[in-house]
Scaffold this motif. Structure first.
Motif, PDB file in Angstrom:
ATOM      1  N   CYS A 201      55.225  46.817  44.480  1.00  0.00           N
ATOM      2  CA  CYS A 201      53.901  47.503  44.864  1.00  0.00           C
ATOM      3  C   CYS A 201      54.142  48.311  46.465  1.00  0.00           C
ATOM      4  CB  CYS A 201      52.822  46.639  44.956  1.00  0.00           C
ATOM      5  SG  CYS A 201      51.993  46.381  43.317  1.00  0.00           S
ATOM      6  N   ASN A 202      55.220  47.795  47.178  1.00  0.00           N
ATOM      7  CA  ASN A 202      55.557  48.466  48.255  1.00  0.00           C
ATOM      8  C   ASN A 202      56.318  49.653  48.234  1.00  0.00           C
ATOM      9  OD1 ASN A 202      54.296  46.640  49.736  1.00  0.00           O
ATOM     10  ND2 ASN A 202      56.041  45.218  50.092  1.00  0.00           N
ATOM     11  N   LEU A 203      56.763  49.625  46.964  1.00  0.00           N
ATOM     12  CA  LEU A 203      57.571  51.006  46.706  1.00  0.00           C
ATOM     13  C   LEU A 203      56.632  52.454  46.584  1.00  0.00           C
ATOM     14  CD1 LEU A 203      59.847  50.347  43.625  1.00  0.00           C
ATOM     15  CD2 LEU A 203      60.601  50.400  46.212  1.00  0.00           C
ATOM     16  N   PRO A 204      57.114  53.643  47.310  1.00  0.00           N
ATOM     17  CA  PRO A 204      56.392  54.539  46.877  1.00  0.00           C
ATOM     18  C   PRO A 204      56.070  54.776  45.604  1.00  0.00           C
ATOM     19  CG  PRO A 204      58.238  55.107  48.399  1.00  0.00           C
ATOM     20  CD  PRO A 204      58.339  53.614  47.884  1.00  0.00           C
ATOM     21  N   ALA A 205      54.844  55.593  45.165  1.00  0.00           N
ATOM     22  CA  ALA A 205      54.375  55.735  43.703  1.00  0.00           C
ATOM     23  C   ALA A 205      55.309  56.455  42.986  1.00  0.00           C
ATOM     24  CB  ALA A 205      53.180  56.665  44.013  1.00  0.00           C
ATOM     25  N   GLN A 206      56.348  57.279  43.375  1.00  0.00           N
ATOM     26  CA  GLN A 206      57.106  58.179  42.502  1.00  0.00           C
ATOM     27  C   GLN A 206      58.189  57.211  42.209  1.00  0.00           C
ATOM     28  OE1 GLN A 206      56.187  60.925  41.321  1.00  0.00           O
ATOM     29  NE2 GLN A 206      57.986  61.887  40.606  1.00  0.00           N
ATOM     30  N   GLN A 207      58.631  56.383  43.108  1.00  0.00           N
ATOM     31  CA  GLN A 207      59.920  55.205  42.991  1.00  0.00           C
ATOM     32  C   GLN A 207      59.304  54.385  41.881  1.00  0.00           C
ATOM     33  OE1 GLN A 207      61.276  53.590  46.219  1.00  0.00           O
ATOM     34  NE2 GLN A 207      61.771  55.483  47.403  1.00  0.00           N
ATOM     35  N   GLN A 208      58.113  53.735  41.914  1.00  0.00           N
ATOM     36  CA  GLN A 208      57.436  52.938  41.033  1.00  0.00           C
ATOM     37  C   GLN A 208      57.529  53.591  39.440  1.00  0.00           C
ATOM     38  OE1 GLN A 208      53.599  51.190  41.656  1.00  0.00           O
ATOM     39  NE2 GLN A 208      54.092  51.153  44.202  1.00  0.00           N
ATOM     40  N   LEU A 209      57.094  54.862  39.423  1.00  0.00           N
ATOM     41  CA  LEU A 209      57.026  55.541  38.229  1.00  0.00           C
ATOM     42  C   LEU A 209      58.306  55.486  37.380  1.00  0.00           C
ATOM     43  CD1 LEU A 209      55.202  56.790  36.231  1.00  0.00           C
ATOM     44  CD2 LEU A 209      55.507  58.968  37.490  1.00  0.00           C
ATOM     45  N   VAL A 210      59.382  56.097  38.265  1.00  0.00           N
ATOM     46  CA  VAL A 210      60.646  56.240  37.865  1.00  0.00           C
ATOM     47  C   VAL A 210      61.191  54.773  37.474  1.00  0.00           C
ATOM     48  CG1 VAL A 210      63.173  56.814  38.379  1.00  0.00           C
ATOM     49  CG2 VAL A 210      60.953  58.384  39.093  1.00  0.00           C
ATOM     50  N   PHE A 211      61.068  53.895  38.311  1.00  0.00           N
ATOM     51  CA  PHE A 211      61.670  52.399  37.903  1.00  0.00           C
ATOM     52  C   PHE A 211      60.930  51.923  36.866  1.00  0.00           C
ATOM     53  CE2 PHE A 211      63.676  48.897  39.335  1.00  0.00           C
ATOM     54  CZ  PHE A 211      63.243  47.616  38.717  1.00  0.00           C
ATOM     55  N   ARG A 212      59.726  52.216  36.631  1.00  0.00           N
ATOM     56  CA  ARG A 212      58.944  51.667  35.094  1.00  0.00           C
ATOM     57  C   ARG A 212      59.438  52.255  34.035  1.00  0.00           C
ATOM     58  NH1 ARG A 212      54.847  47.973  36.109  1.00  0.00           N
ATOM     59  NH2 ARG A 212      54.061  48.034  37.986  1.00  0.00           N
ATOM     60  N   LEU A 213      59.428  53.599  34.253  1.00  0.00           N
ATOM     61  CA  LEU A 213      60.071  54.576  33.057  1.00  0.00           C
ATOM     62  C   LEU A 213      61.544  53.905  32.603  1.00  0.00           C
ATOM     63  CD1 LEU A 213      58.595  58.137  33.768  1.00  0.00           C
ATOM     64  CD2 LEU A 213      57.960  56.446  31.888  1.00  0.00           C
ATOM     65  N   SER A 214      62.460  53.833  33.526  1.00  0.00           N
ATOM     66  CA  SER A 214      63.760  53.545  33.359  1.00  0.00           C
ATOM     67  C   SER A 214      63.911  52.034  32.816  1.00  0.00           C
ATOM     68  CB  SER A 214      64.557  53.712  34.544  1.00  0.00           C
ATOM     69  OG  SER A 214      65.791  53.167  34.528  1.00  0.00           O
ATOM     70  N   ARG A 215      63.429  51.242  33.550  1.00  0.00           N
ATOM     71  CA  ARG A 215      63.595  49.840  33.398  1.00  0.00           C
ATOM     72  C   ARG A 215      62.543  49.145  31.988  1.00  0.00           C
ATOM     73  NH1 ARG A 215      67.275  51.215  35.614  1.00  0.00           N
ATOM     74  NH2 ARG A 215      68.411  50.079  37.344  1.00  0.00           N
ATOM     75  N   GLU A 216      61.343  49.568  32.371  1.00  0.00           N
ATOM     76  CA  GLU A 216      60.377  48.761  31.269  1.00  0.00           C
ATOM     77  C   GLU A 216      60.279  49.891  29.777  1.00  0.00           C
ATOM     78  OE1 GLU A 216      56.576  48.424  33.170  1.00  0.00           O
ATOM     79  OE2 GLU A 216      57.398  47.257  34.619  1.00  0.00           O
ATOM     80  N   GLU A 217      60.527  51.187  29.979  1.00  0.00           N
ATOM     81  CA  GLU A 217      60.316  51.750  28.861  1.00  0.00           C
ATOM     82  C   GLU A 217      61.909  52.266  28.363  1.00  0.00           C
ATOM     83  OE1 GLU A 217      57.603  55.072  28.786  1.00  0.00           O
ATOM     84  OE2 GLU A 217      55.970  54.004  30.070  1.00  0.00           O
ATOM     85  N   GLY A 218      62.835  52.085  29.068  1.00  0.00           N
ATOM     86  CA  GLY A 218      64.304  52.246  28.671  1.00  0.00           C
ATOM     87  C   GLY A 218      64.604  53.563  28.594  1.00  0.00           C
ATOM     88  N   LEU A 219      64.033  54.776  29.395  1.00  0.00           N
ATOM     89  CA  LEU A 219      64.130  55.860  29.313  1.00  0.00           C
ATOM     90  C   LEU A 219      65.440  56.430  29.945  1.00  0.00           C
ATOM     91  CD1 LEU A 219      60.732  57.477  29.639  1.00  0.00           C
ATOM     92  CD2 LEU A 219      61.716  57.111  27.304  1.00  0.00           C
ATOM     93  N   SER A 220      66.172  57.467  29.442  1.00  0.00           N
ATOM     94  CA  SER A 220      67.450  57.720  30.289  1.00  0.00           C
ATOM     95  C   SER A 220      66.906  58.638  31.290  1.00  0.00           C
ATOM     96  CB  SER A 220      68.114  58.691  29.185  1.00  0.00           C
ATOM     97  OG  SER A 220      67.729  59.851  28.980  1.00  0.00           O
ATOM     98  N   TYR A 221      67.979  59.168  32.240  1.00  0.00           N
ATOM     99  CA  TYR A 221      67.536  59.793  33.321  1.00  0.00           C
ATOM    100  C   TYR A 221      66.982  61.254  32.762  1.00  0.00           C
ATOM    101  CZ  TYR A 221      70.067  57.296  36.850  1.00  0.00           C
ATOM    102  OH  TYR A 221      70.499  56.124  37.653  1.00  0.00           O
ATOM    103  N   GLU A 222      67.730  61.963  31.712  1.00  0.00           N
ATOM    104  CA  GLU A 222      67.205  63.081  31.083  1.00  0.00           C
ATOM    105  C   GLU A 222      65.642  63.065  30.729  1.00  0.00           C
ATOM    106  OE1 GLU A 222      70.102  61.767  30.453  1.00  0.00           O
ATOM    107  OE2 GLU A 222      71.561  63.004  31.423  1.00  0.00           O
ATOM    108  N   GLU A 223      65.300  61.972  29.897  1.00  0.00           N
ATOM    109  CA  GLU A 223      64.121  61.606  29.273  1.00  0.00           C
ATOM    110  C   GLU A 223      63.095  61.677  30.413  1.00  0.00           C
ATOM    111  OE1 GLU A 223      65.286  59.519  25.259  1.00  0.00           O
ATOM    112  OE2 GLU A 223      65.398  58.258  26.995  1.00  0.00           O
ATOM    113  N   ILE A 224      63.431  61.036  31.478  1.00  0.00           N
ATOM    114  CA  ILE A 224      62.378  60.748  32.568  1.00  0.00           C
ATOM    115  C   ILE A 224      62.147  61.997  33.400  1.00  0.00           C
ATOM    116  CG2 ILE A 224      61.811  59.648  34.785  1.00  0.00           C
ATOM    117  CD1 ILE A 224      63.584  57.348  33.845  1.00  0.00           C
ATOM    118  N   ALA A 225      63.299  62.953  33.589  1.00  0.00           N
ATOM    119  CA  ALA A 225      63.145  64.203  34.081  1.00  0.00           C
ATOM    120  C   ALA A 225      62.398  65.065  33.179  1.00  0.00           C
ATOM    121  CB  ALA A 225      64.791  64.805  34.399  1.00  0.00           C
TER     122      ALA A 225
END
Length: 196
Positions: free
Chosen positions: A130-154
């Protein structure tokens, strides 16, 4: 075993003289307990065995610094705690290590002591997240929890692949720093539960 432990202070003097039999006795007394201690944190047989080996190697290499007035056990466990923490830090630096840490928390046994430890660690991890900036939280969740690739997140966030990578690297670095700054304090909080 209790009789051997009561002779622990005698082993310090013998170890200082490079007595290999005394070293073997100390290994018999403490290796299993040190392994169990490391395993509670690492949830890995191989890593826990490495902690035991490195701790005993460190004890042997530093045997001349032992105080003969004190038992060897507490000194050995302070080495073991440090090695375990260093191993935890190293694991958290890698993606697979971080994922293994999360999995070990999720699948840990539901015993009272472990439940308290896990709850404290999860609360800390959530607070760190929760101490992470909002955009970092979002990217981290998409990558780690949803398993999206860099391209998919972009594509999903309408940002460049490099921006995704930068956010993820910054998030991992931020989390690593928060864990590094608190691990000793965290260990001191849960240590009484582990030693019961």
């Amino acid at each position: 075993m209790k009789k051997l432990e009561s002779m622990d202070d005698l082993y310090a003097a013998r170890l200082k003289r490079a007595d290999q039999v005394a070293f073997q006795m100390i290994y018999r007394i403490y290796s299993a307990r040190l392994y169990n201690f490391a395993f509670k944190f690492l949830k890995s047989k191989e890593l826990s065995e490495e902690v035991v080996q490195e701790s005993f190697l460190n004890l042997w290499l530093n045997r001349e610094k032992l105080n003969e007035a004190y038992p060897v056990g507490p000194y050995l466990f302070s080495i073991g705690r440090r090695v375990t923490l260093n191993t935890l830090k190293q694991c958290s630096l890698t993606k697979s290590g971080l994922e293994k840490l999360w999995q070990s928390i999720t699948y840990a046994h539901n015993e009272t002591e472990e439940a308290v430890e896990i709850n404290n660690l999860l609360e800390f991890a959530e607070s760190a997240f929760c101490n992470l900036p909002a955009q970092q939280q979002l990217v981290f969740r998409l990558s780690r929890e949803e398993g999206l690739s860099y391209e998919e997140i972009a594509d999903k966030l309408q940002i460049s692949r490099n921006t995704v990578r930068n956010h993820l690297v910054a998030a991992l670095k931020n989390l690593k720093n928060q864990f590094a700054q608190s691990d000793i304090v965290y260990l001191l909080i849960i240590l009484p539960f582990l030693l019961k």
